[in-house]
Design a protein around this motif. Sequence first.
Motif: not given
Length: 200
Positions: A109-112, A155-159, A168-180, A186-190
Amino acid sequence: MTSRIRPYVVVATVLMLAACAAPVRGTPASVPALSPPGVPVSGDKPPPRYTPAVRSPLDARGIPPCDLLTERQLIELNLLPATAKPGGTEGAAQTCTWTSSVDPANPGGLQVRTESPIPVLDGLFIVRDSLAVFEPTEVSGHPAYRADGTTLTGCRIYTAIADYQGVATGTNPAGRKLADPCAGARRMAEMILSNLPPLR
């Protein structure tokens, strides 16, 4: 789904809530809100400025948060367009969430926020010492922060869209490990920035 911005409009993700709690599986991760705390003003003197000014400000005013995205971009971000769910406001911010096509237990989701009494990123800067992660960055030339209440997931990015508008953009990968863990945020914000008109 209709949009009030250019046809190739945009994506963002992650419902940003006001608390700094660890994410709960099945709900978007809780992080600091884009609703900044008040800063006292003495007489006619403006409050101090903590964050850089936006050099090429854009404008998200009048665009419902769920209309910031196109179907194609939602699919690229592994979100299901038909599941768009506008939420209530978090302070003066608006939210929208979508179900993930690859991890239904963890929506995106997002917050604006399109009106702020102080520069929108200043609120985060003021509370930076209370955050587990706080890192300055840039998104498509716009000032931004990675800000997380926990180091455990995501990771949450506030732009800054403009000086007094932010997303504010991000994801909630609970229980998953991501390389980045910041790549998706970042892609969402772009995407959002690339689809907004200039501020007038």
